[in-house]
Design a protein around this motif. Structure first.
Motif, PDB file in Angstrom:
ATOM      1  N   VAL A  51       0.961  -1.301  -0.015  1.00  0.00           N
ATOM      2  CA  VAL A  51      -0.074   0.015  -0.095  1.00  0.00           C
ATOM      3  C   VAL A  51       1.063   1.243   0.115  1.00  0.00           C
ATOM      4  O   VAL A  51       0.483   2.336  -0.710  1.00  0.00           O
ATOM      5  CB  VAL A  51      -0.936   0.060   1.287  1.00  0.00           C
ATOM      6  CG1 VAL A  51      -1.733   1.357   1.376  1.00  0.00           C
ATOM      7  CG2 VAL A  51      -1.972  -1.224   1.026  1.00  0.00           C
ATOM      8  N   PHE A  52       1.845   1.243   0.797  1.00  0.00           N
ATOM      9  CA  PHE A  52       2.860   2.338   0.842  1.00  0.00           C
ATOM     10  C   PHE A  52       3.643   2.617  -0.497  1.00  0.00           C
ATOM     11  O   PHE A  52       3.764   3.490  -0.887  1.00  0.00           O
ATOM     12  CB  PHE A  52       3.501   2.473   1.957  1.00  0.00           C
ATOM     13  CG  PHE A  52       2.938   2.978   3.359  1.00  0.00           C
ATOM     14  CD1 PHE A  52       3.112   4.212   3.874  1.00  0.00           C
ATOM     15  CD2 PHE A  52       2.140   2.073   3.961  1.00  0.00           C
ATOM     16  CE1 PHE A  52       2.481   4.836   4.640  1.00  0.00           C
ATOM     17  CE2 PHE A  52       1.378   2.499   4.885  1.00  0.00           C
ATOM     18  CZ  PHE A  52       1.399   4.008   5.586  1.00  0.00           C
ATOM     19  N   VAL A  53       4.158   1.389  -0.916  1.00  0.00           N
ATOM     20  CA  VAL A  53       5.092   1.663  -2.034  1.00  0.00           C
ATOM     21  C   VAL A  53       4.397   1.815  -3.329  1.00  0.00           C
ATOM     22  O   VAL A  53       4.583   2.556  -4.285  1.00  0.00           O
ATOM     23  CB  VAL A  53       5.965   0.518  -2.028  1.00  0.00           C
ATOM     24  CG1 VAL A  53       7.083   0.488  -3.246  1.00  0.00           C
ATOM     25  CG2 VAL A  53       6.775   0.231  -0.776  1.00  0.00           C
ATOM     26  N   LYS A  54       3.308   0.708  -3.390  1.00  0.00           N
ATOM     27  CA  LYS A  54       2.749   0.762  -4.743  1.00  0.00           C
ATOM     28  C   LYS A  54       1.147   0.700  -4.674  1.00  0.00           C
ATOM     29  O   LYS A  54       0.378  -0.183  -4.924  1.00  0.00           O
ATOM     30  CB  LYS A  54       3.003  -0.358  -5.724  1.00  0.00           C
ATOM     31  CG  LYS A  54       3.545  -0.155  -7.166  1.00  0.00           C
ATOM     32  CD  LYS A  54       3.796  -1.533  -7.795  1.00  0.00           C
ATOM     33  CE  LYS A  54       2.947  -2.404  -7.743  1.00  0.00           C
ATOM     34  NZ  LYS A  54       3.266  -3.843  -8.241  1.00  0.00           N
ATOM     35  N   PRO A  55       0.665   1.908  -4.196  1.00  0.00           N
ATOM     36  CA  PRO A  55      -0.873   1.812  -3.996  1.00  0.00           C
ATOM     37  C   PRO A  55      -1.639   1.721  -5.215  1.00  0.00           C
ATOM     38  O   PRO A  55      -1.166   2.112  -6.363  1.00  0.00           O
ATOM     39  CB  PRO A  55      -1.272   3.135  -3.442  1.00  0.00           C
ATOM     40  CG  PRO A  55       0.023   4.251  -3.764  1.00  0.00           C
ATOM     41  CD  PRO A  55       1.313   3.310  -4.091  1.00  0.00           C
ATOM     42  N   GLN A  56      -2.804   1.164  -5.253  1.00  0.00           N
ATOM     43  CA  GLN A  56      -3.678   0.573  -6.303  1.00  0.00           C
ATOM     44  C   GLN A  56      -4.380   1.965  -6.724  1.00  0.00           C
ATOM     45  O   GLN A  56      -4.660   2.029  -7.994  1.00  0.00           O
ATOM     46  CB  GLN A  56      -4.214  -0.620  -6.139  1.00  0.00           C
ATOM     47  CG  GLN A  56      -3.459  -1.729  -5.703  1.00  0.00           C
ATOM     48  CD  GLN A  56      -4.345  -2.808  -6.308  1.00  0.00           C
ATOM     49  OE1 GLN A  56      -5.428  -3.102  -6.138  1.00  0.00           O
ATOM     50  NE2 GLN A  56      -3.441  -3.969  -6.426  1.00  0.00           N
ATOM     51  N   LYS A  57      -4.750   2.761  -5.832  1.00  0.00           N
ATOM     52  CA  LYS A  57      -5.448   3.793  -6.220  1.00  0.00           C
ATOM     53  C   LYS A  57      -4.758   5.272  -6.184  1.00  0.00           C
ATOM     54  O   LYS A  57      -4.120   5.437  -5.366  1.00  0.00           O
ATOM     55  CB  LYS A  57      -6.867   3.881  -5.060  1.00  0.00           C
ATOM     56  CG  LYS A  57      -7.676   2.606  -5.092  1.00  0.00           C
ATOM     57  CD  LYS A  57      -8.746   2.793  -6.036  1.00  0.00           C
ATOM     58  CE  LYS A  57      -9.283   1.325  -6.514  1.00  0.00           C
ATOM     59  NZ  LYS A  57     -10.337   0.967  -5.319  1.00  0.00           N
ATOM     60  N   LYS A  58      -5.131   5.868  -6.976  1.00  0.00           N
ATOM     61  CA  LYS A  58      -4.571   7.276  -7.148  1.00  0.00           C
ATOM     62  C   LYS A  58      -4.728   7.940  -5.747  1.00  0.00           C
ATOM     63  O   LYS A  58      -3.939   8.667  -5.380  1.00  0.00           O
ATOM     64  CB  LYS A  58      -5.214   8.019  -8.250  1.00  0.00           C
ATOM     65  CG  LYS A  58      -4.903   9.403  -8.322  1.00  0.00           C
ATOM     66  CD  LYS A  58      -3.743   9.764  -9.433  1.00  0.00           C
ATOM     67  CE  LYS A  58      -3.277  11.461  -9.533  1.00  0.00           C
ATOM     68  NZ  LYS A  58      -3.324  12.226  -8.502  1.00  0.00           N
TER      69      LYS A  58
END
Ligand SMILES: Nc1ncnc2c1ncn2[C@@H]1O[C@H](COP(=O)(O)OP(=O)(O)OP(=O)(O)O)[C@@H](O)[C@H]1O
Ligand SMILES: Nc1ncnc2c1ncn2[C@@H]1O[C@H](COP(=O)(O)OP(=O)(O)OP(=O)(O)O)[C@@H](O)[C@H]1O
Ligand SMILES: [Mg+2]
Ligand SMILES: [Mg+2]
Lengths: 307, 267, 271, 308, 267
Positions: free
Chosen positions: E249-256
């Motif tokens: 979630v912190f490195v590559k969140p799925q939502k803008k």
């Protein structure tokens, strides 16, 4: 432990208290006496419910109260125990008032005077034109009833615009501060405040102006403003030895004690007569359920009481 | 710590100083909350105070308008000098009311008075003895415009301030602070009780305001400090650790401690 | 709850007997109150006027002084003064009222007569003044509580604008504490209307349709004690009047309290 | 930006505003003085008048027709016992009602009505309570003119005070403490017993004492229920009364109380009794002072140990 | 939003689920604070709830121990299922007290009872009817050790809880929560009132605790969430926007939206 319960008029209270105090001492605490103040009406109400043994009353029992007692089956013995001399007082700075007649008192106090008679010279042109301020006990007191009956001729018939108080000291204060003031209350209060007030001599039926004093009341010359005060003893309680003893003690020593608390005692003969009535258990009232003015105690005691 | 200031000051020597802490310290009764602070506040710039909770940011901010005078037992040390008149705000003979008339404040939680919107803003003016109706109206309108609130409330100036939304209330408080035409405005975490949208509008407002007035702001939100401030002061347990141009403090802090804090290694 | 029901029941029951004998019109509109006299009148307005006049005097003393004291204690006084003064004030409210009554009669009235010699020995004025002093603590203490409950943030907001103490107190703290202060006033009014012994002793028990405090007068409460202590036969119409008077009194205080409740609802603190 | 003349103008405004400040400061002290001085005058006046009469005998003698022998033994014992009954009756009832209203009662129109009612009761003149008690306790329940009736009457009178104090004290407990308790899995009753009551006891006690300090000086309702005036003996000690001896005989004993004794003395003609009245009044005021003092001390002592 | 959960769940299908929100919603009177939340809480893991102020983090957390039942007018929708017994915590027939005995809570502000340290911890046990003195002592000691407080307070167990420092108080509250031997502990911003050092010690404690108990924590501090949690849920205005393994979630969140928030572009 034997208990004698007494309640009723605040006028009679000081005498009964004195008797109760000495009686308890005489009995060395074997008998206990309690005295309450709830007014003649309140006292008789409790009495007629059978809650007390003796009621202090500053006026005779009235029709309604007689009916209550009858309904509850309470028989009672009416015993006069002293006089209360109503004293008309004025401010000592008042120089023009030497004596007063019943008629003059009536002019001042009758209902028609309300709002109209506001100056002394409207009563007697010889007097000054100072404002007349009246002081008297509250309309719910026996003293008020008696005074109106004696002066106006009808109990409770009075003007309304006078300063009323249940507490006679309050009236003393009032008249002593008000140069144009005139008031009435029990003799004891005048006696204790002789330095602040002056008693007004009242002209009796014989036309003599009499200054109130113990002697004048006892010999009957101070009238019509002296009245007897009573205790009512329940006939049933009178069978109890402690009540019987207490009443006998009252009638034997009441005269002396009354004098001590500045009331006017009855004559010795009257006390004897009362004691006699008590031992004979003459139940009922010598009055017909309403008060009367100017009756002699000796006559009262002779009457045949009704219930 | 003394040289925290010195090291950076050279970089912006051409700026005017509006106020300056000199060896400033503060005690809550026996507890020393601030120690030996030396820090400039530049004219018409936004200076942000950051640091972990309890480090004394609010304490420092509230010293500027002598808010601590309201409570017994508080004690100032050193000086806070205000320009251009070179007054020591903390001096005994300077009336705190005078200080507060020159330096306004906006609080963490919006605290509108229980009065109408109009009266809320007019309050600062009435306190200054202004009574002329039309002058008041002018100034209130002007301040509300300055706080970007005029359009939203112009038809309901007699409504209670409390009936506004949180963000509007905070802007109302800003209008109230503006009305007094202050030289400095102090903000103590002005957006921490607001939602993101309201926060954005307040941030925008602050950037506009610095055209006219000097701003000192306490914030918990590092991003906010980075976005809106020109200078940043990092404090830690009552001391000023680092002071400098914001970009520099965030990108290349001089102290390890500052860096740790900014990169979130603690706090 | 039960108490109220019982009070109302007893008062209504007994008053019923009274109103069967005395039409309500005469009770409300007669201008004389002489229920115990031969020529009986039952105009409650007379007692009401006494009650209202004495209460008005008392409140004219208690409300301004109480409010000033409250403001002073909550906004001006140093901590120490407040901690000492408040309990002291509460003592004033604890003195038995009968003591106050005699104080009014034997101390205050003569004092007033020196200034205003026309004043009768019994008057609503001195009773009212002393009653006012007695009520001060209630008003002051409750208003002060209300003011202190105003959040510090509001006060700081005002000071931060450069306001002085007085400006802050009058323009920010007071308005914010309106509802609390209003209930303090209402309680003060109830106390004044219901006070018995002071008036019984010092006001003169003279049923007098007047709104002039420099006269003597009777109030509903002083009438009730007077009769309760008196020689009147129970069950008579005269005795029944005390219940009618008591009922009027209850209605009066109820009105004030409802008013207070409404005010509180209306001006609920919005900090 | 800021010119010297501007500062001058500001300083003028401040000076003017501060003058009002100073004026009000003085006004506040004066207003306070009105209250304090009245009390002082009253107290000193009474002390001077009554002091001469106050000695050991005054406390150990029964009333008497002779002022110099009259004492307040039956009065102060009666007052103490009546207060005992008042406290024992008012505290559980008032506290229970307060706790119920704060912790149990749903907030709806009914609680609203009860709330109005309680504030309203606080405003009901004491004499009206007397009328109620006369009908209810003395006659309906047949308690007679006893310590029990008087105690219960005064308990009714101070009940609103106790309820309000209880509620205030309970409300002062932060919600977070309550939530902490519930989060531990406590029931409402456990929360009340373990937290609400212990933490609010200081406030409740203060309210009770202040209520009692008021009740101790009440004259009117006790008079209406018919307290005695002359009584030269004390209520029986437990188990010593003439048969049937019992623990609670004293509850039904006749009695008198301080204000009535004082009231009676003030209406006596002899000046010496006025002195007695002042002495009794002085002691009565001292009693209320002591009670209020205790309340203040308790408030201070008990609060010290409770910090949120 | 429904698929926020679905998308990530596959990645950690091998973990045991301790509790699960199913179409969960919540109303404060007329105001809908939470909408249609579907989210797992994994056994013996730390799940962090993050999101801007007012997004409903506390509301969600407090639903797990039915804290909302204390106030009138609140209404739950959907289910929160607790394992292994598959109980719906929100069901009418489930007593909230039972729920609270299984799920403890630690609050934002330390709230020790004004009782002794010993009694504070013992309270959870007394509520469960334990009266045996020595058993109580054992358990209290054990819990205080578990909360890393034993060494600091073992000599002053009869002192008032309020006499401890803020951080110690918070650990006392954790000990109180532990004493009950709960299956889940809820933390609502447990360090926001604490200084950095106390914060560090609480964070360390939480990482230790997850050996034994499932933890759900609300925090404002993104760094904290990153440091201590295994899973992170990002919420926005009453909805669950994203749920996943924290690192992801912190490195590559799925939502803008999540990305904007985490990088500090708003909030
Ligand atoms: N009124 C007070 N009395 C005593 N100490 C205080 C008082 N107010 C604050 N402090 C202490 O002073 C220190 C600094 O507090 P301050 O409120 O200035 O911190 P802060 O940096 O603003 O923190 P936060 O970010 O939490 O607002 C803290 O240790 C605090 O406990
Ligand atoms: N008791 C309540 N009654 C009505 N609305 C409430 C109540 N408590 C919270 N709310 C609203 O519910 C929404 C969610 O609140 P909540 O406290 O859960 O937010 P949060 O995410 O915990 O915020 P924060 O980070 O500020 O603690 C907010 O809009 C709030 O205003
Ligand atoms: Mg701060
Ligand atoms: Mg929250």
């Amino acid at each position: 432990q034997a208990l004698v319960k007494i309640d009723g008029s605040s006028t009679v209270f000081p005498i009964t208290e004195a008797v109760a105090e000495d009686f308890q001492k005489a009995k060395k605490g074997a008998v206990r006496v309690t005295v309450g103040i709830s007014g003649t009406g309140g006292g008789l109400k409790k009495f007629c419910r059978g809650e007390t043994d003796i009621a202090n009353a500053s006026r005779p029992i009235l029709d309604k109260e007689m009916a209550d007692c009858r309904a509850a089956g309470i028989k009672y013995i009416e015993l006069p125990i002293a006089f209360d001399a109503l004293t008309v007082v004025m401010n000592p700075k008042n120089t023009f008032l030497k004596q007063i007649t019943v008629a003059e008192l009536k002019t001042m106090w009758e209902p028609g005077a309300q709002g109209k008679v506001t100056k002394w010279n409207q009563v007697n042109p010889a007097w000054s034109d100072q404002n007349l301020k009246l002081y008297g006990p509250g309309a719910d007191s026996g003293t008020f009833d008696y005074f109106t009956e004696a002066v106006v001729g009808k109990a409770k018939s009075s003007r309304g615009d006078f300063t009323a108080s249940e507490d006679d000291n309050v009236l003393v204060q009032g008249v002593s501060r008000d140069v144009g003031g005139l008031g009435y209350f029990g003799f004891a209060y005048f006696f204790e405040n002789k330095d602040k007030l002056k008693a007004v001599p009242v002209v009796n039926k014989k036309g003599v102006a009499v200054t109130p004093s113990i002697e004048a009341v006892m010999d009957g010359s101070y009238e019509p403003l002296s009245r007897p005060i009573f205790i009512y003893v329940s006939a049933k309680s009178a069978d109890k030895p402690e009540v019987k003893e207490f009443v006998e003690y009252y009638l034997k020593h009441g005269g002396k004690l009354a004098k001590e608390v500045k009331y006017v005692p009855l004559t010795d003969a009257d006390y004897k007569h009362a004691l006699d009535n008590f031992s004979k258990k003459k139940t009922g009232t010598a009055f017909g359920g309403h008060s009367e003015v100017g009756v002699k105690v000796a006559d009262l005691l002779k009457r045949d009481p009704k219930e | 710590m003394n040289n925290a200031t010195a090291s950076n000051a050279s970089a912006h020597a051409n700026l005017a100083i509006k106020a300056e802490c000199r060896n400033f310290g503060f005690h809550y009764g026996d507890f020393q909350a601030l120690k030996d602070i030396n820090m400039p506040v530049y004219d018409k710039k936004v200076t942000a105070l950051i640091g972990p909770s309890g480090c004394g940011k609010s304490t420092l901010l509230r010293s500027f308008n002598r808010m601590h005078d309201l409570y017994p037992g508080n004690r100032y040390q050193g000086e806070i000098i205000m320009q251009p008149d070179n007054t020591n705000l903390l001096a005994q003979e300077v009336d705190p009311i005078e200080v507060r008339m020159r330096i306004s404040m906006v609080f963490q939680k919006p605290n509108p008075f229980p009065k109408s919107i109009f009266e809320n803003v007019a309050y600062s003016l009435r306190v200054r003895g202004m009574t002329n109706k039309s002058e008041l109206e002018d100034r209130v309108q002007h301040s509300l415009k300055g706080a970007a609130l005029w359009n939203e409330v112009k038809h309901r100036l007699n409504d209670l301030g409390a009936n506004l939304s949180g963000g509007q209330q905070q802007r109302l408080c800003i209008a109230r602070a503006l009305a007094a035409d202050p030289e400095i405005i102090l903000f103590d975490e002005p957006t921490s009780a607001l939602d993101p949208i309201a926060t954005a509008s307040i941030e925008e407002l602050i950037t506009e305001l610095k055209e006219k007035v000097t701003i000192l702001i306490v914030t918990h939100n590092m991003q906010q400090a980075a976005r809106i401030s020109d200078f940043t002061a990092y404090m830690y347990i009552g001391e000023l650790v680092e002071f400098g141009v914001t970009d520099q403090v965030f990108v290349k802090p001089q102290k390890k401690q500052t860096e740790d804090y900014i990169t979130g290694r603690f706090g | 709850m039960f108490t109220t029901a019982a009070i109302v029941y007893i008062l209504v029951k007994e008053s019923w007997i009274f109103f069967e004998a005395v039409p309500i019109r005469r009770f409300l509109f007669d201008t004389q109150w002489t229920p115990l006299f031969d020529d009986a009148h039952y105009g409650i307005m007379v007692l009401l006027s006494g009650t209202l006049t004495s209460s008005a005097v008392a409140l004219l003393v208690a409300i301004p002084l109480g409010t000033i004291i409250a403001i002073y204690l909550s906004e001006f006084a140093p901590f120490k003064v407040r901690e000492i003064a408040k309990p002291f004030l509460e003592l004033l409210g604890g003195v038995p009222t009968i003591v106050y009554g005699y104080f009014a009669l034997v101390f205050l009235t003569p004092l007033l007569q020196k200034i205003y010699p026309e004043l009768p020995g019994f008057n609503l004025l001195s009773a009212g003044l002393i009653m006012g002093v007695m009520i001060i603590p209630y008003v002051a203490s409750l208003s002060e509580d209300a003011m202190r409950a105003v959040p510090m943030a509001l006060r700081e907001g005002s000071y931060a604008m450069g306001a002085t103490r007085l400006q802050t107190a009058l323009r920010v703290v007071m308005p914010a504490a309106t509802s609390g202060i209003a209930s303090a006033y209402i309680l003060g009014i109830s106390r004044a209307v219901g006070e018995t012994m002071i008036l019984a002793v010092a006001a003169g028990m003279q049923p007098n349709l007047t709104f002039n405090p420099a006269e003597s007068g009777a109030t509903i409460t002083s009438y009730i004690v007077q009769v309760a202590l008196g020689d009147l036969p129970h069950g008579s119409i005269g005795y029944q009047t005390i219940f009618a008077a008591g009922l009027s009194l209850l209605l009066l205080t109820l009105t004030f309290n409802l008013l207070g409740h409404w005010l509180r609802k209306r001006f609920r603190e919005v900090y | 930006m800021m010119q010297t003349q501007d500062i001058q103008a500001i300083r003028d405004i401040i000076r003017r505003a501060k003058r009002w400040d100073a004026f009000f400061g003085v006004l506040g002290i004066l207003a306070l003085m009105v209250g304090v001085l009245t009390f002082m005058t009253l107290f000193v006046d009474m002390a001077i008048q009554g002091m001469g009469r106050i000695d050991a005998n005054f406390f150990t003698n029964f009333p008497s027709r002779r002022a110099e022998h009259a004492g307040i033994l039956s009065a102060w014992v009666g007052t103490l016992l009546v207060m005992l009954v008042t406290g024992l009756a008012a505290v559980p009832l008032g506290v229970a009602a307060g706790v119920y209203l704060e912790e149990y009662a749903p907030k709806n129109w009914l609680t609203d009505v009860i709330e109005i009612n309680i504030t309203n009761l606080a405003g009901v003149p004491s004499i009206v309570y007397g009328l109620l008690a006369l009908g209810l306790f003395v006659y309906q329940f047949g308690f007679g003119q006893s310590i029990l009736s008087a105690g219960l009457t005064l308990a009714l009178l101070i009940l609103p005070v106790v309820i309000v104090a209880t509620r205030e004290a309970i409300r002062a407990i932060p919600q977070i403490i309550r939530e902490g308790s519930y989060a531990c899995g406590a029931t409402t009753w456990q929360t009340v017993k373990d937290h609400i009551l212990p933490y609010s006891s200081a406030g409740i006690l203060t309210g009770v004492i202040i209520g009692m300090a008021r009740a101790i000086g009440e004259t009117a309702p006790i008079i209406t229920i018919g307290a005695l005036t002359f009584i030269a003996f004390l209520p029986p000690l437990p188990f010593t009364g003439v048969p049937p001896a019992g623990l609670l005989d004293w509850l039904f004993a006749p009695f008198t109380v301080m204000p009535i004794q004082m009231f009676n003395w003030t209406s006596r003609p002899e000046a010496a009794f006025q002195t007695n009245a002042a002495a009794a009044g002085f002691i009565l005021v001292l009693m209320t002072l002591a009670m209020n003092g205790t309340a203040i001390w308790l408030r201070y002592r008990l609060r010290k140990n409770i910090t949120w």
